[in-house]
Design a protein around this motif. Structure first.
Motif, PDB file in Angstrom:
ATOM      1  N   CYS A 167       0.948  -1.522   0.262  1.00 22.58           N
ATOM      2  CA  CYS A 167       2.043  -1.078  -0.591  1.00 22.58           C
ATOM      3  C   CYS A 167       1.892  -1.691  -1.985  1.00 22.58           C
ATOM      4  O   CYS A 167       1.093  -2.598  -2.200  1.00 22.58           O
ATOM      5  CB  CYS A 167       3.377  -1.497   0.015  1.00 22.58           C
ATOM      6  SG  CYS A 167       3.630  -0.852   1.686  1.00 22.58           S
ATOM      7  N   THR A 193      -0.103   3.425  -0.178  1.00 22.94           N
ATOM      8  CA  THR A 193       0.992   4.262  -0.645  1.00 22.94           C
ATOM      9  C   THR A 193       0.587   4.780  -2.022  1.00 22.94           C
ATOM     10  O   THR A 193      -0.244   4.163  -2.701  1.00 22.94           O
ATOM     11  CB  THR A 193       2.311   3.473  -0.739  1.00 22.94           C
ATOM     12  OG1 THR A 193       2.164   2.438  -1.708  1.00 22.94           O
ATOM     13  CG2 THR A 193       2.731   2.907   0.621  1.00 22.94           C
ATOM     14  N   ALA A 222       3.805  -5.456   2.529  1.00 20.36           N
ATOM     15  CA  ALA A 222       4.855  -4.468   2.771  1.00 20.36           C
ATOM     16  C   ALA A 222       5.992  -4.714   1.785  1.00 20.36           C
ATOM     17  O   ALA A 222       6.466  -5.838   1.645  1.00 20.36           O
ATOM     18  CB  ALA A 222       5.381  -4.583   4.197  1.00 20.36           C
ATOM     19  N   THR A 279       9.202   0.146   1.597  1.00 20.85           N
ATOM     20  CA  THR A 279       8.476   0.612   2.783  1.00 20.85           C
ATOM     21  C   THR A 279       9.117   0.108   4.066  1.00 20.85           C
ATOM     22  O   THR A 279       9.249   0.863   5.032  1.00 20.85           O
ATOM     23  CB  THR A 279       6.995   0.196   2.693  1.00 20.85           C
ATOM     24  OG1 THR A 279       6.407   0.879   1.581  1.00 20.85           O
ATOM     25  CG2 THR A 279       6.234   0.560   3.955  1.00 20.85           C
ATOM     26  N   LEU A 337       3.896   6.340   5.399  1.00 22.23           N
ATOM     27  CA  LEU A 337       5.128   6.308   6.203  1.00 22.23           C
ATOM     28  C   LEU A 337       5.059   7.277   7.383  1.00 22.23           C
ATOM     29  O   LEU A 337       5.628   7.004   8.446  1.00 22.23           O
ATOM     30  CB  LEU A 337       6.339   6.596   5.320  1.00 22.23           C
ATOM     31  CG  LEU A 337       6.748   5.418   4.428  1.00 22.23           C
ATOM     32  CD1 LEU A 337       7.688   5.882   3.324  1.00 22.23           C
ATOM     33  CD2 LEU A 337       7.371   4.307   5.253  1.00 22.23           C
TER      34      LEU A 337
END
Length: 188
Positions: free
Chosen positions: A13, A40, A83, A87, A101
């Motif tokens: 992330c 991401t 993270a 998220t 996700l």
């Protein structure tokens, strides 16, 4: 050491620690994992995609594949590191607005072990929505390394971790949070 050929998805992330995710890749490869990086969309600006692709021998994925693209191997385990607040909360709520996700939403239902290593600041970590999300994920068997003595805001800010986990993990401070996530995964 893991069984040869086991696939570890590392979901990255958009947090400052993302720039160092290559350390997690190296540690996982040393344990025998085949590593697939999933970033991401926002994390793409935080990681060195070409370096990670050379290190893993696999493309960094951040979107669903098109029908003509090869299907990636199925994950045997997933580590989400770093993270973010966003998220963790979306994962707990089952929101699937990104490829990362979507993978996380399915993992508990498929029996894929998931370890989450949050890197959030103190203000966000103490918020009720975040604490509820952590509890919700843990209730589903997701291992979230958050709380007293874990990594989080202090590691993200560059300050000392709350409990000296770097020394406890038997490695350098730089590798400590990554090693902690792998150690948690190996606990089965």
């Amino acid at each position: 050491m893991t069984e040869p050929g086991k696939v570890l998805y590392v979901i990255v992330c958009a947090a400052g620690a993302a720039r160092d995710v290559g350390r997690l890749v190296a540690l996982a490869q040393d344990e025998g994992w085949i590593v697939q990086i999933v970033a991401t969309p926002s994390a793409l600006d935080f990681v060195d995609v070409p370096t990670l692709e050379r290190q893993t021998g696999r493309p960094v994925r951040s979107r669903y594949r098109t029908p003509d693209e090869p299907k990636p191997p199925r994950a045997d385990a997933i580590i989400v590191a770093p993270a973010t607040y966003n998220t963790v909360n979306k994962f707990a709520q089952g929101i699937t607005d990104t490829y990362a996700l979507g993978l996380l939403a399915e993992a508990p239902g498929l029996g894929i072990p998931v370890v989450v290593l949050p890197f959030v600041n103190d203000a966000l970590a103490t918020r009720v929505p975040f604490r509820r999300s952590v509890e919700s994920l843990r209730a589903e068997g997701v291992r979230v390394l958050a709380g007293p003595g874990s990594y989080g805001s202090k590691a993200e800010s560059g300050s000392e971790p709350e409990s000296g986990l770097a020394a406890a993990e038997g490695g350098s401070r730089e590798n400590a949070p990554w090693a902690l996530a792998l150690k948690e995964l190996s606990r089965g």
